[in-house]
Design an enzyme around this catalytic site. Structure first.
Site, PDB file in Angstrom:
ATOM      1  N   ASP A 137       1.943  -7.696  -7.770  1.00 54.51           N
ATOM      2  CA  ASP A 137       3.091  -7.043  -7.145  1.00 54.51           C
ATOM      3  C   ASP A 137       2.972  -7.052  -5.624  1.00 54.51           C
ATOM      4  O   ASP A 137       3.944  -6.742  -4.938  1.00 54.51           O
ATOM      5  CB  ASP A 137       3.196  -5.603  -7.653  1.00 54.51           C
ATOM      6  CG  ASP A 137       4.449  -4.899  -7.161  1.00 54.51           C
ATOM      7  OD1 ASP A 137       5.549  -5.429  -7.401  1.00 54.51           O
ATOM      8  OD2 ASP A 137       4.341  -3.833  -6.532  1.00 54.51           O
ATOM      9  N   VAL A 142      -1.580  -3.884  -7.950  1.00 56.51           N
ATOM     10  CA  VAL A 142      -0.483  -3.058  -7.449  1.00 56.51           C
ATOM     11  C   VAL A 142      -0.951  -2.265  -6.230  1.00 56.51           C
ATOM     12  O   VAL A 142      -0.339  -1.275  -5.850  1.00 56.51           O
ATOM     13  CB  VAL A 142       0.059  -2.103  -8.544  1.00 56.51           C
ATOM     14  CG1 VAL A 142       0.790  -2.870  -9.627  1.00 56.51           C
ATOM     15  CG2 VAL A 142      -1.076  -1.262  -9.148  1.00 56.51           C
ATOM     16  N   GLU A 144       3.809 -11.640   2.490  1.00 59.76           N
ATOM     17  CA  GLU A 144       5.033 -11.188   1.833  1.00 59.76           C
ATOM     18  C   GLU A 144       6.231 -11.437   2.750  1.00 59.76           C
ATOM     19  O   GLU A 144       6.151 -11.145   3.943  1.00 59.76           O
ATOM     20  CB  GLU A 144       4.941  -9.707   1.484  1.00 59.76           C
ATOM     21  CG  GLU A 144       3.867  -9.402   0.453  1.00 59.76           C
ATOM     22  CD  GLU A 144       3.832  -7.930   0.029  1.00 59.76           C
ATOM     23  OE1 GLU A 144       4.707  -7.144   0.473  1.00 59.76           O
ATOM     24  OE2 GLU A 144       2.928  -7.577  -0.744  1.00 59.76           O
ATOM     25  N   HIS A 193       6.716  -6.541  -4.669  1.00 64.75           N
ATOM     26  CA  HIS A 193       6.259  -5.269  -4.098  1.00 64.75           C
ATOM     27  C   HIS A 193       7.201  -4.131  -4.499  1.00 64.75           C
ATOM     28  O   HIS A 193       7.745  -3.414  -3.652  1.00 64.75           O
ATOM     29  CB  HIS A 193       6.162  -5.372  -2.578  1.00 64.75           C
ATOM     30  CG  HIS A 193       5.176  -4.393  -1.990  1.00 64.75           C
ATOM     31  ND1 HIS A 193       4.352  -4.698  -0.935  1.00 64.75           N
ATOM     32  CD2 HIS A 193       4.869  -3.109  -2.315  1.00 64.75           C
ATOM     33  CE1 HIS A 193       3.602  -3.672  -0.626  1.00 64.75           C
ATOM     34  NE2 HIS A 193       3.894  -2.687  -1.458  1.00 64.75           N
ATOM     35  N   SER A 205       6.521  -2.076  -7.613  1.00 67.72           N
ATOM     36  CA  SER A 205       5.975  -1.334  -8.756  1.00 67.72           C
ATOM     37  C   SER A 205       6.220   0.164  -8.655  1.00 67.72           C
ATOM     38  O   SER A 205       6.316   0.844  -9.676  1.00 67.72           O
ATOM     39  CB  SER A 205       4.476  -1.608  -8.899  1.00 67.72           C
ATOM     40  OG  SER A 205       3.760  -1.171  -7.762  1.00 67.72           O
ATOM     41  N   ARG A 264      -2.949  -3.586  -2.661  1.00 69.72           N
ATOM     42  CA  ARG A 264      -2.623  -4.305  -1.444  1.00 69.72           C
ATOM     43  C   ARG A 264      -2.906  -5.787  -1.654  1.00 69.72           C
ATOM     44  O   ARG A 264      -3.883  -6.157  -2.317  1.00 69.72           O
ATOM     45  CB  ARG A 264      -3.426  -3.757  -0.258  1.00 69.72           C
ATOM     46  CG  ARG A 264      -2.892  -2.436   0.276  1.00 69.72           C
ATOM     47  CD  ARG A 264      -1.559  -2.659   0.965  1.00 69.72           C
ATOM     48  NE  ARG A 264      -0.948  -1.437   1.479  1.00 69.72           N
ATOM     49  CZ  ARG A 264       0.003  -0.763   0.860  1.00 69.72           C
ATOM     50  NH1 ARG A 264       0.418  -1.151  -0.328  1.00 69.72           N
ATOM     51  NH2 ARG A 264       0.546   0.305   1.426  1.00 69.72           N
TER      52      ARG A 264
END
Length: 299
Positions: free
Chosen positions: A216, A190, A221, A240, A242, A192
């Site tokens: 996450d 959670v 991305e 992404h 959390s 990077r």
């Protein structure tokens, strides 16, 4: 940018600041609506006198709750239960206990601390990995230095990555470090995406080197539809999110407004980032900006 004293970067994934930097002729302070600041630590900003602040304090408890949910989801095989329900299949089985299991939290800042407190509350044994080693920590018990990461990984049932992205932490979960983990261990990222070498993780999951992963954040991305991570049965993928709770956007804005009033009145700013370290150090001295009478143009 021309004439702007203050820049509020709402889109923390944007690279626009670096592109526009040559036009910043009087910039004094940049605030970002995230805890991570790696997208803003390009050389020109890092080496300048411009102060950088982040949104520490908004996401800690929400991320800790999310991590607790992932730990329980793995231990209780909630994904397997949902799958069996969809198939109308009565699949009785035993599940794991979390009490007495060991969690290693890699990153001993405020988010890591919130995670440690929450996991301890449900009976896990927790240790941390951080910049400075210490014993008797109120949240972690023991914090080990980052250089001992590979020594600590074999002892953990759950490994949670939540450190800032720095030269030291980039790619810290790779083929070598993953191979030191228990075959029954799960990795939760959670922090990077660049903490994990994706191809190495895929191979480790396929080969049974570790039992599973909850991700996450990702090196790329959104995660490409072609990624094998989407369909691996021992992987949980989330976009992404959390830390993103109901009300998080107003909370981010309120933090900036508070800091803006501090800047206008000459009071110390919250969450001043050490641009060499890449995060807000514990106990860092605050920075004082312009006074109420000072001319200000916020962008």
């Amino acid at each position: 940018m021309p004439g702007t004293d203050i820049l509020f970067v709402w889109d923390f994934l944007s690279t626009a600041v670096a592109d526009a930097w040559p036009a910043a002729d009087r910039l004094r302070w940049v605030h970002v609506a995230s805890a991570g600041v790696d997208r803003l630590l390009f050389p020109e900003l890092r080496d300048s006198d411009v102060v950088l602040t982040n949104s520490r304090g908004v996401f800690e408890e929400s991320i800790a709750e999310y991590v607790l949910g992932l730990v329980i989801a793995f231990a209780k095989d909630l994904v397997g239960t949902v799958d069996a329900q969809r198939e109308r299949r009565w699949h009785h089985r035993e599940t794991e206990r979390v009490v007495g299991r060991t969690a290693l939290v890699v990153g001993s800042g405020p988010i890591g601390r919130a995670i440690a407190r929450m996991l301890r509350a449900v009976g896990l044994r927790v240790a941390g990995v951080g910049r400075a080693a210490r014993d008797g920590d109120p949240d972690f018990g023991t914090v080990y230095p980052f250089g001992s990461l590979t020594d600590r990984l074999p002892h953990a049932d759950f490994v949670i990555a939540v450190a800032p992205l720095t030269e030291q932490t980039e790619g810290m979960f790779n083929a070598t470090t993953l191979a030191t983990m228990k075959p029954s261990a799960r990795l939760i990222n959670v922090g990077r995406g660049a903490h994990v070498v994706t191809d190495d993780l895929v191979r480790a999951l396929e080969g049974g080197v570790i039992a599973g992963a909850a991700l996450d954040v990702f090196e790329e991305e959104p995660l490409p539809a072609s990624s094998p991570l989407w369909s691996m049965p021992n992987v949980l993928v989330s976009p992404h999110m959390s830390g993103d709770f109901v009300g998080w956007l107003p909370a981010l804005a309120e933090l900036f407004v508070d800091n803006f009033h501090r800047w206008r009145s000459g009071r110390p700013l919250r969450n001043v980032v050490d641009k060499k370290l890449g995060y807000v150090p514990t106990g860092a001295a605050a920075w004082t900006g312009a006074t109420e009478e000072g001319a200000t143009h916020a962008g």
